[in-house]
Design a protein around this motif. Structure first.
Motif, mmCIF file in Angstrom:
data_model
loop_
_atom_site.group_PDB
_atom_site.id
_atom_site.type_symbol
_atom_site.label_atom_id
_atom_site.label_comp_id
_atom_site.label_asym_id
_atom_site.label_seq_id
_atom_site.Cartn_x
_atom_site.Cartn_y
_atom_site.Cartn_z
ATOM 1 N N LEU A 17 0.639 -1.225 0.028
ATOM 2 C CA LEU A 17 0.041 -0.077 -0.109
ATOM 3 C C LEU A 17 1.453 1.305 -0.009
ATOM 4 O O LEU A 17 0.235 2.237 0.531
ATOM 5 N N TRP A 18 2.362 0.919 -0.236
ATOM 6 C CA TRP A 18 2.797 2.251 -0.403
ATOM 7 C C TRP A 18 2.632 3.708 -1.285
ATOM 8 O O TRP A 18 2.558 4.518 -0.399
ATOM 9 N N PRO A 19 1.951 3.418 -2.432
ATOM 10 C CA PRO A 19 1.715 4.423 -2.553
ATOM 11 C C PRO A 19 0.353 5.681 -2.362
ATOM 12 O O PRO A 19 0.404 6.748 -2.387
ATOM 13 N N LEU A 20 -0.653 4.243 -1.396
ATOM 14 C CA LEU A 20 -1.230 4.961 -0.446
ATOM 15 C C LEU A 20 -0.785 6.288 0.600
ATOM 16 O O LEU A 20 -1.578 6.784 0.278
ATOM 17 N N VAL A 21 -0.019 5.102 1.106
ATOM 18 C CA VAL A 21 0.696 6.333 2.441
ATOM 19 C C VAL A 21 1.717 6.839 1.906
ATOM 20 O O VAL A 21 1.524 7.958 2.399
#
Length: 199
Positions: A41-45
């Motif tokens: 989920l790094w892009p969302l973070v």
């Protein structure tokens, strides 16, 4: 032209507090991602932290407008007064009116000397006299006197001009009196200070 405007807007946004704060928070998100805590989920973070940073950043403040100082206003007014004097010198006036104009010019010239008038109300009164009242009084007189030749027996325009000049002289004299009183108070205060200092 539209492209130039769009590029300018993009540059302003890039330099804005909201974008810079968002970028800092986004970098924190990248740091979290590098530790492996964000997982897939790094892009969302990263995006969420950027958006949060942009939202909490203080709004942009427009630059405070700069207005002319009293000294700058006085310099501009002195320049306008010089223009007015050149106009008055060419105006055809009766001898009595010319004397009144000359006396008023001398008084206004003294008041416009550097270091005297700093009060905004006094400055406004002088500016109105120089830029509006005095040229309007003389111009109206010259025009009215020309038409009076075709209707003899009407009220002489000299009377109105003299009344206007008297009123303007009274306004300027009131400013001079105010300055005189302020200087008198200043002198008395300094006298008391010097005398009491020795006690």
């Amino acid at each position: 032209m539209a492209t130039s405007s769009g590029a300018g807007g993009l540059l302003r946004f890039a330099e804005s507090r909201k974008n810079l704060t968002g970028c800092v928070c986004g970098l924190v998100g990248v740091g979290v991602t590098l530790t492996g805590a964000a997982g897939s989920l790094w892009p969302l973070v990263v995006g969420g932290l950027y958006a949060a940073g942009a939202l909490i950043a203080p709004p942009e403040r427009p630059d405070t407008p700069r207005f002319p100082t009293a000294g700058e206003q006085l310099d501009a007014l002195r320049t306008d007064f010089g223009t007015l004097r050149a106009y008055l010198a060419e105006a055809e006036l009766p001898a009595a009116s010319r004397e009144r104009v000359t006396a008023l010019e001398a008084l206004v010239e003294a008041l416009l000397e550097p270091g005297w008038v700093s009060d905004p109300d006094h400055l406004h009164t002088l500016a109105r006299a120089v830029r509006q009242d005095l040229p309007e009084a003389v111009d109206t007189f010259v025009r009215t006197r020309w038409w009076t030749r075709f209707s003899p027996g009407s009220e002489p325009p000299e009377e109105h001009l003299d009344r206007q000049l008297s009123a303007l002289h009274e306004e300027a004299t009131a400013i001079a009196a105010s300055l005189r009183d302020a200087e008198a108070v200043r002198q008395e205060t300094h006298t008391r200070y010097v005398e009491e200092r020795g006690l």
